[in-house]
Design a protein around this motif. Sequence first.
Motif, mmCIF file in Angstrom:
data_model
loop_
_atom_site.group_PDB
_atom_site.id
_atom_site.type_symbol
_atom_site.label_atom_id
_atom_site.label_comp_id
_atom_site.label_asym_id
_atom_site.label_seq_id
_atom_site.Cartn_x
_atom_site.Cartn_y
_atom_site.Cartn_z
ATOM 1 N N ALA A 78 76.564 -36.157 113.255
ATOM 2 C CA ALA A 78 76.130 -34.944 113.957
ATOM 3 C C ALA A 78 75.956 -35.234 115.432
ATOM 4 O O ALA A 78 76.417 -34.470 116.290
ATOM 5 N N ALA A 79 75.332 -36.376 115.737
ATOM 6 C CA ALA A 79 75.109 -36.712 117.136
ATOM 7 C C ALA A 79 76.444 -36.841 117.865
ATOM 8 O O ALA A 79 76.588 -36.416 119.008
ATOM 9 N N PHE A 122 77.488 -32.931 131.872
ATOM 10 C CA PHE A 122 76.686 -32.692 130.682
ATOM 11 C C PHE A 122 76.707 -31.203 130.365
ATOM 12 O O PHE A 122 77.017 -30.377 131.231
ATOM 13 N N GLN A 123 76.320 -30.860 129.161
ATOM 14 C CA GLN A 123 76.363 -29.453 128.754
ATOM 15 C C GLN A 123 75.352 -28.597 129.517
ATOM 16 O O GLN A 123 75.460 -27.374 129.513
ATOM 17 N N ILE A 187 75.259 -41.093 125.480
ATOM 18 C CA ILE A 187 74.509 -40.842 126.708
ATOM 19 C C ILE A 187 73.928 -39.422 126.676
ATOM 20 O O ILE A 187 74.648 -38.441 126.507
ATOM 21 N N ILE A 188 72.613 -39.359 126.850
ATOM 22 C CA ILE A 188 71.909 -38.075 126.850
ATOM 23 C C ILE A 188 71.734 -37.621 128.299
ATOM 24 O O ILE A 188 71.519 -38.456 129.182
ATOM 25 N N SER A 189 71.789 -36.320 128.537
ATOM 26 C CA SER A 189 71.571 -35.793 129.877
ATOM 27 C C SER A 189 70.172 -36.175 130.365
ATOM 28 O O SER A 189 69.168 -35.836 129.718
ATOM 29 N N VAL A 205 71.443 -32.546 124.274
ATOM 30 C CA VAL A 205 72.331 -32.184 125.375
ATOM 31 C C VAL A 205 73.129 -33.424 125.761
ATOM 32 O O VAL A 205 72.571 -34.407 126.241
ATOM 33 N N GLY A 206 74.440 -33.385 125.536
ATOM 34 C CA GLY A 206 75.283 -34.526 125.864
ATOM 35 C C GLY A 206 76.528 -34.069 126.591
ATOM 36 O O GLY A 206 76.565 -32.988 127.176
#
Lengths: 534, 303
Positions: A78-79, A122-123, A187-189, A205-206
């Motif tokens: 999922a991630a 990022f999104q 990597i996360i925002s 959010v990625g």
Amino acid sequence: MKAKGKVWSMFMLLLITVVMTAGCGNKASNEGQGGNTAGGTETSTPTTKNDKDIVIAINANFITLDPHNASDTHSISAARTMYEGLMGFDENMNVVPVLSASHSISEDGLVYTFTLQENVKFQDGTDFNAEAVKVNIARIQDEKNNLRLRKSFAKVAKVETPDAKTVVITLSEPYNAFLNKVAMAPIISPKALTENGADISKMPVGTGPFKFKEWVQGDRLVVEKNTDYWQKDLPKVDSITFRPVPENGSRIAMLKTGEADFIYPMPTEQVSEVEGLEGITVDTIDSTIVRYVTLNTMKKPFDDVKVRQAINYAINKDAYIKVVKSGLGAKLDSTMSSKTQYYSQQTGYDYDIEKAKQLLAEAGYPDGFETEVWGENESETMKGMQFIQQQLALVGIKVEVKSMEGGTLSDQINAAKTPEEAKIQMWYVSWSPSSGDADGATRGLFSSEMFPPAGSNTAYYKNENVDKWIAEANKAVDPEAAKSIYANIQKTVWEDAPWAFMGVDQIISGKRSYLEGVKVFPDGSINVLNAEVK
Amino acid sequence: MSDNSAVMGTNSPIPGEVIAPEKTKGRAGVFIRKFSKQKMPLLAAFFVILLFLIAIFGPFLTPYNPDEPNYDALMQGPSGAHWAGTDEYGRDILSRLIDGTRLTLAVSLSSVLIAGVLGTILGLVSGYYGGWLDRIIMRGSDVLFSFPDLLLAIGIVAILGPGLSNVVIAVAVFGTPSFARIIRSVTLSAKETLFVEAARSMGAKNRRIIWRHIFPETVPSIIVNLSMKIGGAILAAASLSFLGMGAKPTEPDWGAMLSMGRDYLSIAPHIVYFPGLAIFLTVLAFNLVGDGLRDALDPKMKN
């Protein structure tokens, strides 16, 4: 009134019986019908799809959407729909660049230099840059966060960002699985990290091809197309809905009716029935998923190696493959699957009840003992646990089967902060190294640093040699040296038997034939980047 | 089943028509004569007796060891060797059904008996003393009545944890109020009868009056309600086991067998068919016996 209720319940029972019988009859007629109207749209199950919203049914709930803290394969899948790392995996579990355009490793194996992809956002609209990578590694390393990935990044000494598109990571000592670990760290925002804080596990959010829409625990996770995705022309579908459906029968019914476009795992006992049906395709690949029962080596009576070996002798693994896996799978003959790096085959533990009884008697349990096995409440796992119960009953070990929902089970296991607090006795579970390397198939399971909640050493296995070898193997720059160290580890663990070694899965997924590009990797993670409705 | 319309009769026998207690023998005779005149209930009664015999002598009747798997005979359909086929571990389904009879009867009988005892005591107290005690007990049962049966049971099991003993408690709890209500109504009419008044005027204590004079009047109603409730209890216990809240999946409980077999519904329907049939026939039999008992015990019923 009373009589009415009774008649009514009688009627309902009759109705159920009738519907059941009718259902069985229908199946046969459907098969015939499918053949006659091949290619047409009049079949009872759809062979074409008009929208681009696909549904994927899986067998368990997602535990978390925090990519740095996920330890179960579904959460990792999922991630990966929403996040990407500097590196990633291809379908053979090779490490390939994703957000890094290129990378280089210094000769001493200590300095990793990554050049990042440009024009990635990022999104939430913020830029992906070197600073974001630095923030993420700092988050993983922060002891306060206590994330699953922390131990993988323990050897990172410093992270430097000479410019916005270059990241230089320096290790304190060589670590040959480091690139695999980088691939495990999406990597996360940074903006979302500051704004959402701990809630990032519910509001991901990625930079990935899909962005988060909603997550209803136990019912569905919906991700929708990221229209600003940096890779051209991807993704090709509008949304993906993941639905946890623990029951095998329901999952297969969803595939048949078209309610789900893709199901994984495909229940092994149904494969022969579904194969050849109009509009359904079954895919089978060898996996790196190993199934085993952890035996808590710090708890009586499993603290005695003879008891653990006896259990291994008492279980007929051929019958296990046949009964629980419907013949689709292989015996587990090491601590990892033959598809995993540095696998070394072991022998022994052939089914031998007499030997098992003798070992039990030597250990002081001639009449066996009582214990319990834990596992998820999903159909096949329950079947496996019952099989184990039946087998151990033959040598006098009375096993109580305790099935729990995934989240509850995970809480139960991680609630113990020290080995002494642990209530776990036996746990029927599976493991696949999502990082694709031997370290991923070894350290988290057998290193004494990895007792829950830090890792997945649920056998609470501690062997000083193995601890030492694991550390050495990581530093070995020469592959041959690493191979012989891992051979030692596998041999020692095999003899110490912290597990009852059960089997290696085959990955079987089912899909509607119009769906392409959804792939299950050998570790059991589902990749949807190239999903397409044709 | 034809005389279903007169169901309410048992709950309020007319005081004047109550036959005097000393004629027990005659009463039994009348009962047997009345009961054996009804074909279906009689048949059902034989079936129930058969079930009890199976429950008692089960271990000697099973053709195979119910827990012994045979991995060479997985999910085989009914045959000469296995009359009801084999399940997903190659265990003989008929043997498991026979073995499970004891479990099914034990769970349903004990839960109904507990409900019966509790409900009878509450009903007697409530009906005899009246007043605020009556109001508390009856409002209490109204509250329990307002829950759908199974939902209440699921709630109780969710609190107590899964397991057959907790299923017994859950089923007993939702069975209690109906006993309390029925017994209360019988008590209300019985306490107005002449013999109760006579006992009281002779200085009998309340406890003695309830136990020696009123309780015997409620026995027919208790028996009828017991037999009627058993079917429901079997169904409820099976439902809870099906949902994974009752018997462990390893036990040969009929509901658990249904539950484990549902994955194979499309490839080996006999795995669920036979446990389903067993539940169906057993519940039907107990309900028919209940009908017959009611008709035979009801003094208002004229032949």
